[in-house]
Design a protein around this motif. Structure first.
Motif, short mmCIF file in Angstrom:
data_model
loop_
_atom_site.label_atom_id
_atom_site.label_comp_id
_atom_site.label_asym_id
_atom_site.label_seq_id
_atom_site.Cartn_x
_atom_site.Cartn_y
_atom_site.Cartn_z
N ALA A 1 13.84 29.41 21.77
CA ALA A 1 15.28 29.61 21.50
C ALA A 1 15.50 30.70 20.47
O ALA A 1 16.57 31.32 20.41
N TYR A 2 14.48 31.02 19.64
CA TYR A 2 14.61 32.09 18.64
C TYR A 2 14.37 33.48 19.25
O TYR A 2 14.58 34.46 18.56
N GLY A 3 13.94 33.52 20.53
CA GLY A 3 13.63 34.81 21.13
C GLY A 3 12.42 35.42 20.45
O GLY A 3 11.51 34.71 20.01
N TYR A 4 12.43 36.77 20.36
CA TYR A 4 11.34 37.43 19.67
C TYR A 4 11.55 37.25 18.15
O TYR A 4 12.61 37.57 17.60
N ARG A 5 10.46 36.74 17.50
CA ARG A 5 10.58 36.39 16.07
C ARG A 5 9.40 36.97 15.29
O ARG A 5 8.26 36.91 15.75
N THR A 6 9.72 37.47 14.06
CA THR A 6 8.69 37.92 13.12
C THR A 6 8.83 37.09 11.84
O THR A 6 9.93 36.98 11.28
N ILE A 7 7.68 36.52 11.36
CA ILE A 7 7.68 35.74 10.10
C ILE A 7 6.94 36.56 9.06
O ILE A 7 5.77 36.89 9.23
N LEU A 8 7.64 36.84 7.93
CA LEU A 8 7.07 37.59 6.83
C LEU A 8 6.90 36.62 5.66
O LEU A 8 7.88 36.04 5.16
N THR A 9 5.63 36.46 5.20
CA THR A 9 5.35 35.54 4.08
C THR A 9 5.18 36.35 2.80
O THR A 9 4.35 37.27 2.75
N LEU A 10 5.98 35.99 1.80
CA LEU A 10 5.96 36.71 0.51
C LEU A 10 4.82 36.17 -0.35
O LEU A 10 4.18 35.15 -0.04
N ASP A 11 4.60 36.85 -1.45
CA ASP A 11 3.49 36.48 -2.32
C ASP A 11 3.69 35.08 -2.93
O ASP A 11 2.71 34.40 -3.27
N ASP A 12 4.91 34.62 -3.12
CA ASP A 12 5.18 33.30 -3.70
C ASP A 12 5.18 32.19 -2.64
O ASP A 12 5.48 31.04 -2.94
N GLY A 13 4.88 32.55 -1.39
CA GLY A 13 4.82 31.57 -0.32
C GLY A 13 6.11 31.41 0.46
O GLY A 13 6.18 30.64 1.42
N THR A 14 7.14 32.08 0.10
CA THR A 14 8.42 31.98 0.82
C THR A 14 8.28 32.69 2.17
O THR A 14 7.77 33.81 2.25
N GLU A 15 8.78 32.03 3.26
CA GLU A 15 8.75 32.61 4.60
C GLU A 15 10.14 33.09 5.00
O GLU A 15 11.13 32.36 4.85
N LEU A 16 10.18 34.33 5.55
CA LEU A 16 11.42 34.90 6.05
C LEU A 16 11.28 35.02 7.57
O LEU A 16 10.36 35.67 8.06
N TRP A 17 12.23 34.38 8.30
CA TRP A 17 12.19 34.40 9.77
C TRP A 17 13.23 35.41 10.28
O TRP A 17 14.43 35.28 10.00
N PHE A 18 12.77 36.41 11.04
CA PHE A 18 13.65 37.41 11.67
C PHE A 18 13.66 37.09 13.17
O PHE A 18 12.63 37.29 13.85
N CYS A 19 14.80 36.61 13.70
CA CYS A 19 14.83 36.11 15.08
C CYS A 19 15.77 36.93 15.98
O CYS A 19 16.63 37.68 15.48
N HIS A 20 15.62 36.72 17.33
CA HIS A 20 16.44 37.34 18.38
C HIS A 20 16.26 38.87 18.42
O HIS A 20 17.18 39.60 18.84
N GLN A 21 15.07 39.35 18.05
CA GLN A 21 14.83 40.81 18.05
C GLN A 21 14.70 41.32 19.52
O GLN A 21 14.22 40.63 20.41
N SER A 22 15.14 42.52 19.65
CA SER A 22 14.92 43.17 20.96
C SER A 22 13.50 43.72 21.07
O SER A 22 12.94 43.85 22.16
N SER A 23 12.89 44.07 19.89
CA SER A 23 11.50 44.56 19.87
C SER A 23 10.88 44.27 18.51
O SER A 23 11.61 44.14 17.51
#
Length: 348
Positions: free
Chosen positions: A271-293
Motif C-alpha cells: 500500500a506504500y508503493g515504492y518506499r525508501t527507508i533512511l536510518t539516521l545515526d540516532d536510530g530514527t527511521e524516515l519513510w519516503f513512500c509512493h515514489q515514482s522512482s
C-alpha cells in the motif's frame, strides 16, 4: 313658821381648769398666786449656736422658732395680766415642747449671744448677712457649673485627641501598606522582566541551535502542498487514521534526504508503493513512500539534501504526493512528522 337654816358656806377651792385649755395636766394646789411676768433680755435663756433668719422672697413673713417663741411669751404674759386684773383663780399653763421656746422662757441668765440675736432680728445687718450667704451659694453654684464645663471641655478635647491619633495611625498604616504594595509590585515587575529576559535569551539560544540544525536538516521536497496531517481520521487508511504527513507535488518532483544517514530499505512496499527507508545515526527511521522512482540502494550512505527518489502515485493513493513517516528508535508506531521537523528547525 319655821325656816330652814342657811347651809354653811363651803370653803373656797379653785375651780379646776377645763381639760381643753392651753395647759397640760390637772390642777395643782401648790401653784399660785400668779404674778404678771414680762420677759426681758435678762430673763430668757441664751440661744445656743448661730441663729439665722431666712430671707423671705415674694413679700412673705419670716418664720422661725424665735418668732413663735416670742408670740407664745406674749400670749402667756397677756393671760397673766388678765388673771391678775379679774381676780379669777390662777390657771395652770404648760408650754408645749416647741424648738427654741423652752430656752426663751427659762429662768437662766441670758447669754450675750441671745441678746445680740434678738437685738439684730430684722435688722439691716441680718439682711446683709443673708444676702452674703445667698451670694456665697450662688458663687458655689457658679463654681460647680464652671468645674462641670471644664470637665466636659477636657473630655471633648481628649476625645478629639484620640480621634486625631487614630486618624494619624490609620494614615501611617495606609502609607506603609502603599509602600509595601509598591515594593511588591516593583519586585513582581522586576521578576517578570527577569523572566521575560531569560525567556528571550533562551529563545535566542534555541533559535541559534535550530539555525545550526537547519544547516544539517532540510525539507524532503519543494513546491508542495500539505494535504493530510498526522492522526487525521478517515476510511482511506487501513488503520482508521493517517500515520504520516503528505506533501502533494507533481509526479517526478525530486525527493531529498532530510538528514545524513544510511539507506536501510529501497523497493516495493504494498500500500506504500515504492518506499525508501533512511536510518539516521540516532536510530530514527524516515519513510519516503509512493515514489515514482528510487535513486538509492540499500546500505548507501547519503548526506543532507542528496536526491533519493521522485514523487509519484504508487500504492494506495488518490493522487501524486510524498507520504513521509517518522519512527523514532525503530518504533513501529510513528510520531508526528511535522513536530519532528519543527524540532530540527524546519517549518513544513
Amino acid at each position: 313658821m319655821a325656816s330652814n337654816p342657811p347651809a354653811p358656806e363651803a370653803p373656797y377651792a379653785p375651780v379646776q381648769s377645763p381639760t381643753d385649755t392651753f395647759g397640760y395636766g390637772g390642777y395643782r394646789t401648790d401653784e399660785g398666786p400668779w404674778e404678771e411676768w414680762n420677759p426681758t433680755a435678762e430673763s430668757i435663756r441664751p440661744v445656743r449656736g448661730k441663729h439665722r433668719v431666712a430671707k423671705q422672697r415674694g413679700g412673705g413673713f419670716a418664720r422661725s422658732s424665735t418668732v413663735l417663741g416670742v408670740g407664745v411669751i406674749a400670749a402667756v404674759s397677756a393671760g397673766g395680766m388678765a388673771s391678775a386684773n379679774t381676780g379669777k383663780a390662777p390657771v395652770s399653763i404648760s408650754m408645749p415642747d416647741l424648738p427654741g421656746v423652752g430656752s426663751l422662757i427659762s429662768d437662766d441668765k441670758p447669754a450675750p449671744e441671745a441678746a445680740s440675736a434678738l437685738a439684730s432680728f430684722g435688722s439691716e445687718a441680718a439682711v446683709d448677712a443673708d444676702a452674703d450667704a445667698d451670694a456665697d451659694a450662688d458663687q458655689s453654684v457658679a463654681d460647680a457649673g464652671e468645674a462641670l464645663r471644664s470637665r466636659i471641655m477636657a473630655q471633648a478635647e481628649s476625645q478629639k485627641t484620640q480621634v486625631e491619633v487614630k486618624a494619624a495611625a490609620a494614615a501611617a498604616k495606609a502609607k506603609a501598606d502603599a509602600v509595601v504594595k509598591a515594593e511588591k509590585e516593583a519586585e513582581a515587575k522586576a521578576a517578570a522582566a527577569k523572566k521575560k529576559a531569560a525567556e528571550e535569551a533562551a529563545a535566542k539560544v534555541e533559535a541559534a541551535r535550530l539555525a545550526e540544525l537547519a544547516k544539517q536538516y532540510t525539507l524532503p521536497t519543494s513546491s508542495y502542498t500539505i494535504t493530510s496531517t498526522f492522526g487525521q481520521a478517515g476510511s482511506l487508511w487501513s488503520s482508521g487514521y493517517h500515520t504520516g504527513l503528505d506533501f502533494a507535488a507533481p509526479t517526478g518532483t525530486l525527493i531529498k534526504a532530510v538528514h545524513s544517514g544510511t539507506v536501510t530499505e529501497a523497493g516495493w512496499a504494498g500500500a506504500y508503493g515504492y518506499r525508501t527507508i533512511l536510518t539516521l545515526d540516532d536510530g530514527t527511521e524516515l519513510w519516503f513512500c509512493h515514489q515514482s522512482s528510487i535513486s538509492v540502494s540499500v546500505g548507501q550512505k547519503v548526506a543532507t539534501g542528496d536526491v533519493i527518489g521522485r514523487v509519484g502515485a504508487t500504492g494506495n493513493v488518490t493522487g501524486a504526493h510524498l507520504h513521509l513517516e517518522v519512527h523514532a528508535n525503530g518504533n513501529a508506531e510513528g510520531i508526528d512528522p511535522a513536530a519532528w521537523l519543527r524540532s530540527k528547525g524546519l517549518n513544513p
